[in-house]
Enzyme design. Sequence first.
Site, mmCIF file in Angstrom:
data_model
loop_
_atom_site.group_PDB
_atom_site.id
_atom_site.type_symbol
_atom_site.label_atom_id
_atom_site.label_comp_id
_atom_site.label_asym_id
_atom_site.label_seq_id
_atom_site.Cartn_x
_atom_site.Cartn_y
_atom_site.Cartn_z
ATOM 1 N N GLY A 8 11.262 30.382 -21.062
ATOM 2 C CA GLY A 8 12.310 31.617 -21.527
ATOM 3 C C GLY A 8 13.187 30.987 -23.298
ATOM 4 N N GLN A 54 20.480 30.902 -27.789
ATOM 5 C CA GLN A 54 20.836 29.616 -27.342
ATOM 6 C C GLN A 54 19.812 28.652 -28.825
ATOM 7 O OE1 GLN A 54 17.567 30.851 -23.980
ATOM 8 N NE2 GLN A 54 18.943 28.687 -22.862
ATOM 9 N N CYS A 78 17.788 27.157 -16.944
ATOM 10 C CA CYS A 78 18.377 27.182 -18.116
ATOM 11 C C CYS A 78 18.261 26.233 -19.136
ATOM 12 C CB CYS A 78 19.387 27.742 -18.349
ATOM 13 S SG CYS A 78 19.739 28.356 -19.520
ATOM 14 N N LEU A 79 17.481 25.601 -20.181
ATOM 15 C CA LEU A 79 17.226 25.108 -21.147
ATOM 16 C C LEU A 79 18.957 24.531 -21.641
ATOM 17 C CD1 LEU A 79 13.891 26.371 -23.628
ATOM 18 C CD2 LEU A 79 14.353 23.863 -21.801
ATOM 19 N N HIS A 135 17.291 37.134 -16.978
ATOM 20 C CA HIS A 135 18.325 35.586 -16.963
ATOM 21 C C HIS A 135 18.352 35.694 -18.661
ATOM 22 C CE1 HIS A 135 18.649 31.202 -17.739
ATOM 23 N NE2 HIS A 135 18.561 31.646 -18.518
ATOM 24 N N GLU A 136 16.673 36.087 -19.470
ATOM 25 C CA GLU A 136 17.172 36.757 -21.344
ATOM 26 C C GLU A 136 17.696 37.258 -21.395
ATOM 27 O OE1 GLU A 136 16.124 33.937 -22.950
ATOM 28 O OE2 GLU A 136 15.021 33.285 -20.756
ATOM 29 N N HIS A 191 21.609 36.443 -21.791
ATOM 30 C CA HIS A 191 21.869 35.952 -22.888
ATOM 31 C C HIS A 191 21.851 36.123 -23.992
ATOM 32 C CE1 HIS A 191 20.997 31.618 -22.082
ATOM 33 N NE2 HIS A 191 19.172 31.359 -21.594
HETATM 34 ZN ZN ZN Z 1 19.072 30.592 -19.895
#
Ligand code: ZN
Length: 169
Positions: free
Chosen positions: A45, A50, A92-93, A134-135, A138
């Site tokens: 995701g 981000q 997480c990226l 999670h998204e 963000h």
């Molecule tokens: Zn993330």
Amino acid sequence: MLRSVLRLGAPDLRVSAAHVPAITPEITTLVDEMIATMYAERGIGLAAPQVGVALRLFVLDLSLGRDPHGLRVCINPVWEMKEGMQLEEEGCLSLPGFTATVARPERAAISALGLDGVSHRIEGSGLLARALQHEMDHLDGRVFVDRLRGISRAMILRRIHKLERAGRW
Ligand SMILES: [Zn+2]
């Protein structure tokens, strides 16, 4: 074009993102670039904050591109349902190299617009429910470490500060 993914510490990760006013060609391009970036980084995701864009949209593909129907584009998502609780490992990226066990709802549903402007509902349990939460976090300027208890949160933040000081973050 691939976008660079911001890491924890970047102020843009901490903003509360704004509603997408219209699905313009610029939004379509942004979504295409986010999808390409998510696959290139091998994430499941990626949310617009981000990549430094403070808009309420994210892309998701739990199959990492293996399932031709796995990709979901979620614009202006809103919660429809959250219930139960699961404890699983999560990454997480924006925090490459770090994972932690995070409490998330066991089942969740959102409704969101696709790129075609049509509203659709996404509902699921387990990993999908976790990824949705999670998204969605963000979009409100939150990352998974914010949901950890003091000690595990402090340990991760200390290691990141060390990497920052060494110029490796
Ligand atoms: Zn993330």
